[in-house]
Design a protein around this motif. Structure first.
Motif, mmCIF file in Angstrom:
data_model
loop_
_atom_site.group_PDB
_atom_site.id
_atom_site.type_symbol
_atom_site.label_atom_id
_atom_site.label_comp_id
_atom_site.label_asym_id
_atom_site.label_seq_id
_atom_site.Cartn_x
_atom_site.Cartn_y
_atom_site.Cartn_z
ATOM 1 N N UNK A 174 0.814 -1.206 0.000
ATOM 2 C CA UNK A 174 0.000 0.000 0.000
ATOM 3 C C UNK A 174 0.850 1.260 0.000
ATOM 4 N N UNK A 175 1.962 1.255 0.748
ATOM 5 C CA UNK A 175 2.825 2.425 0.796
ATOM 6 C C UNK A 175 3.386 2.785 -0.563
ATOM 7 N N UNK A 176 3.742 1.785 -1.341
ATOM 8 C CA UNK A 176 4.280 2.012 -2.680
ATOM 9 C C UNK A 176 3.231 2.659 -3.579
ATOM 10 N N UNK A 177 2.014 2.158 -3.491
ATOM 11 C CA UNK A 177 0.909 2.722 -4.271
ATOM 12 C C UNK A 177 0.663 4.178 -3.880
ATOM 13 N N UNK A 178 0.712 4.469 -2.573
ATOM 14 C CA UNK A 178 0.498 5.830 -2.101
ATOM 15 C C UNK A 178 1.497 6.800 -2.714
ATOM 16 N N UNK A 179 2.771 6.419 -2.679
ATOM 17 C CA UNK A 179 3.809 7.281 -3.237
ATOM 18 C C UNK A 179 3.581 7.482 -4.736
ATOM 19 N N UNK A 180 3.232 6.419 -5.418
ATOM 20 C CA UNK A 180 2.971 6.496 -6.856
ATOM 21 C C UNK A 180 1.866 7.511 -7.150
#
Length: 219
Positions: A174-180
């Motif tokens: 989820x954190x990766x998606x947020x940054x994206x």
């Protein structure tokens, strides 16, 4: 009407950024406190001081007096503090390098964009190997963009898995998606995260951000 529309869109983006930022590092607190307790019980005074200082600096930058934009130098310090904490946690199984081009330290950048990439490299790359591994972090200005690369020599992932990560069909990333999404909301068509990975050989997350001379201000 056009001006009101633009302002509303900016407010929506600002609200979404704050929501996404708040969701990036929830379980990190618990793991770090557990490590501090374990070190204290083991009477490892120097390690307790080192990890507590890094933990304090980590959250000082995370909060940043409510600012959504910080300098690249601060963002690098933030991820450096995170890695200091994780290196103590993982002892001999984690190594890292951090290298950024000279002269980019004062450039404004969205805060909390690197730590989630490093966290992903540790949890879904290094942790899944038997002997641990290394992470290489680089930052550079390329024409109108800022490009950060986080490369690990861990477990790697399939092409389908890479698509799932960036499409938010996997809550573990989820954190990766947020940054994206934050990069896309605050940039152009070239912004966001791309992944390059080979199963069994590691993953490289490439984050592209719009280069801005000044941090944007929302009314």
């Amino acid at each position: 009407l056009i001006d009101e529309n633009i302002k509303e869109q900016q407010n929506l983006q600002k609200a979404e950024m704050k929501t996404l930022q708040a969701q990036i590092t929830p379980h990190f607190l618990y793991n770090t406190f557990d490590t501090i307790i374990w070190l204290a019980e083991s009477e490892k005074k120097d390690a307790v001081i080192k990890i507590t200082r890094a933990f304090s600096d980590f959250f000082r930058i995370s909060l940043s007096k409510g600012h959504e934009w910080i300098t690249i130098a601060q963002e690098l310090d933030h991820v450096r503090n995170y890695l200091t904490i994780q290196r103590i946690r993982y002892a001999d199984i984690l190594d890292y390098t951090l290298d950024a081009d000279e002269g980019i330290g004062d450039i404004p950048v969205l805060k909390l964009v690197l730590q989630p990439l490093v966290e992903n490299a540790i949890q879904h790359g290094i942790e899944m190997t038997e002997s641990g591994g290394s992470i290489a972090i680089t930052g550079a200005k390329e024409v109108d963009h800022l490009v950060f690369r986080v490369k690990d020599n861990g477990h790697g992932m399939s092409t389908e898995r890479q698509r799932e990560v960036l499409a938010r069909r996997d809550d573990n990333h989820f954190g990766l998606y947020n940054v994206h999404m934050r990069a896309v909301l605050n940039g152009d068509a070239g912004c966001g995260i791309t992944l390059q990975s080979v199963e069994g050989k590691g993953t490289e997350a490439i984050l592209t951000l719009k280069h801005l001379e000044e941090a944007p201000h929302y009314d």
